[in-house]
Design a protein around this motif. Structure first.
Motif, PDB file in Angstrom:
ATOM      1  N   ASN A  78       0.845  -1.190   0.000  1.00  9.95           N
ATOM      2  CA  ASN A  78       0.000   0.000   0.000  1.00  9.95           C
ATOM      3  C   ASN A  78       0.886   1.249   0.000  1.00  9.95           C
ATOM      4  OD1 ASN A  78       0.840   0.173   2.654  1.00  9.95           O
ATOM      5  ND2 ASN A  78      -1.205   0.150   3.540  1.00  9.95           N
ATOM      6  N   LYS A  79       0.309   2.398  -0.291  1.00  6.66           N
ATOM      7  CA  LYS A  79       1.091   3.639  -0.443  1.00  6.66           C
ATOM      8  C   LYS A  79       1.710   4.107   0.863  1.00  6.66           C
ATOM      9  CE  LYS A  79      -1.466   5.217  -4.412  1.00  6.66           C
ATOM     10  NZ  LYS A  79      -0.974   6.035  -5.469  1.00  6.66           N
ATOM     11  N   ARG A  80       1.036   3.888   1.976  1.00  7.83           N
ATOM     12  CA  ARG A  80       1.557   4.322   3.280  1.00  7.83           C
ATOM     13  C   ARG A  80       2.605   3.368   3.830  1.00  7.83           C
ATOM     14  NH1 ARG A  80      -3.437   4.836   6.769  1.00  7.83           N
ATOM     15  NH2 ARG A  80      -1.813   4.536   8.314  1.00  7.83           N
ATOM     16  N   VAL A  81       2.847   2.260   3.171  1.00  7.83           N
ATOM     17  CA  VAL A  81       3.805   1.225   3.561  1.00  7.83           C
ATOM     18  C   VAL A  81       3.497   0.693   4.969  1.00  7.83           C
ATOM     19  CG1 VAL A  81       6.230   0.532   3.542  1.00  7.83           C
ATOM     20  CG2 VAL A  81       5.515   2.451   2.149  1.00  7.83           C
ATOM     21  N   THR A  82       2.210   0.516   5.253  1.00 13.69           N
ATOM     22  CA  THR A  82       1.806  -0.107   6.515  1.00 13.69           C
ATOM     23  C   THR A  82       1.563  -1.600   6.327  1.00 13.69           C
ATOM     24  OG1 THR A  82      -0.496   0.491   6.071  1.00 13.69           O
ATOM     25  CG2 THR A  82       0.786   2.000   7.467  1.00 13.69           C
ATOM     26  N   ILE A  83       1.649  -2.041   5.091  1.00 17.29           N
ATOM     27  CA  ILE A  83       1.573  -3.470   4.781  1.00 17.29           C
ATOM     28  C   ILE A  83       2.608  -3.739   3.690  1.00 17.29           C
ATOM     29  CG2 ILE A  83       0.147  -5.405   4.016  1.00 17.29           C
ATOM     30  CD1 ILE A  83      -2.318  -3.734   4.725  1.00 17.29           C
ATOM     31  N   ARG A  84       3.438  -4.744   3.918  1.00 18.46           N
ATOM     32  CA  ARG A  84       4.429  -5.110   2.912  1.00 18.46           C
ATOM     33  C   ARG A  84       4.636  -6.616   2.922  1.00 18.46           C
ATOM     34  NH1 ARG A  84       9.579  -2.405   6.080  1.00 18.46           N
ATOM     35  NH2 ARG A  84       9.838  -4.082   7.582  1.00 18.46           N
ATOM     36  N   ALA A  85       5.100  -7.128   1.792  1.00 14.31           N
ATOM     37  CA  ALA A  85       5.422  -8.560   1.678  1.00 14.31           C
ATOM     38  C   ALA A  85       6.930  -8.693   1.632  1.00 14.31           C
ATOM     39  CB  ALA A  85       4.801  -9.141   0.416  1.00 14.31           C
ATOM     40  N   ASN A  86       7.464  -9.610   2.426  1.00 11.96           N
ATOM     41  CA  ASN A  86       8.892  -9.922   2.419  1.00 11.96           C
ATOM     42  C   ASN A  86       9.009 -11.365   1.941  1.00 11.96           C
ATOM     43  OD1 ASN A  86      11.608 -10.294   2.843  1.00 11.96           O
ATOM     44  ND2 ASN A  86      11.592  -9.558   4.957  1.00 11.96           N
ATOM     45  N   ILE A  87       9.220 -11.536   0.651  1.00 13.66           N
ATOM     46  CA  ILE A  87       9.270 -12.873   0.044  1.00 13.66           C
ATOM     47  C   ILE A  87      10.704 -13.371   0.157  1.00 13.66           C
ATOM     48  CG2 ILE A  87       8.782 -14.232  -2.025  1.00 13.66           C
ATOM     49  CD1 ILE A  87       6.344 -12.689  -0.798  1.00 13.66           C
TER      50      ILE A  87
END
Length: 172
Positions: A78-87
């Motif tokens: 998301n734009k606010r970087v409050t959710i990210r995936a670390n693959i």
């Protein structure tokens, strides 16, 4: 740093130090320690007083321990970087320790205050492939939560499960 509780075909914890480069790539060095009730345990096994008083530290367990190094790619969800995936994926040095050679111990008093079987542990080592994608929720600049499936594959055993954890340190 991340600390996860793991639940799957084993139960345990995962500790890791994480380095994130340019908010795009990750390097993860860690340890996973998991246990389960032994698959080889006799059906009539009793832990004696340990079982009566719920002291399960001494009871036998299958151990699945892993020292790992993973490499990952981070994707902002998301734009606010409050959710990210670390693959991430990597390799691990795995120690498998299992009780065996079960020998029945007959109790003369009829009350079993001690374990009713003796056993010895067999330990062996192997290399594992680690697949551990995470969904990360950086809540503040220094604290966050994460959830992840994990698979550890090797020629002797496979661990699979889900981890729920916390992230501590500079997160963004």
């Amino acid at each position: 740093m991340t600390i996860d509780l793991n639940m799957g075909n084993y139960f345990g914890v995962d500790y890791a130090l994480n380095y994130v480069y340019k908010n795009k790539y990750s390097l993860i060095v860690g340890f996973t320690g998991n246990v389960r009730e032994p698959k080889s345990q006799p059906d009539n096994y009793s832990g004696g007083l340990n079982e009566i008083f719920s002291i399960t530290i001494k009871n036998p367990y299958d151990h699945f321990l892993n020292y790992k190094i993973d490499f990952g790619r981070i994707y902002k969800l998301n734009k606010r970087v409050t959710i990210r995936a670390n693959i991430s994926f990597g390799v691990g040095y795995t120690i498998i320790k299992e009780p065996g050679n079960w020998q029945f111990v007959d109790s003369e008093a009829g009350i079993n205050l001690a374990e009713n079987y003796t056993y010895t542990y067999r330990e062996y080592n192997t290399l594992s492939l680690i697949i551990n994608p995470k969904i990360e929720f950086p809540i503040t600049k220094y604290f966050g939560l994460s959830g992840s499936p994990m698979i550890q594959l090797n020629k002797d055993r496979t661990y699979y499960g889900i981890g729920l954890g916390i992230m501590l340190g500079k997160l963004g």
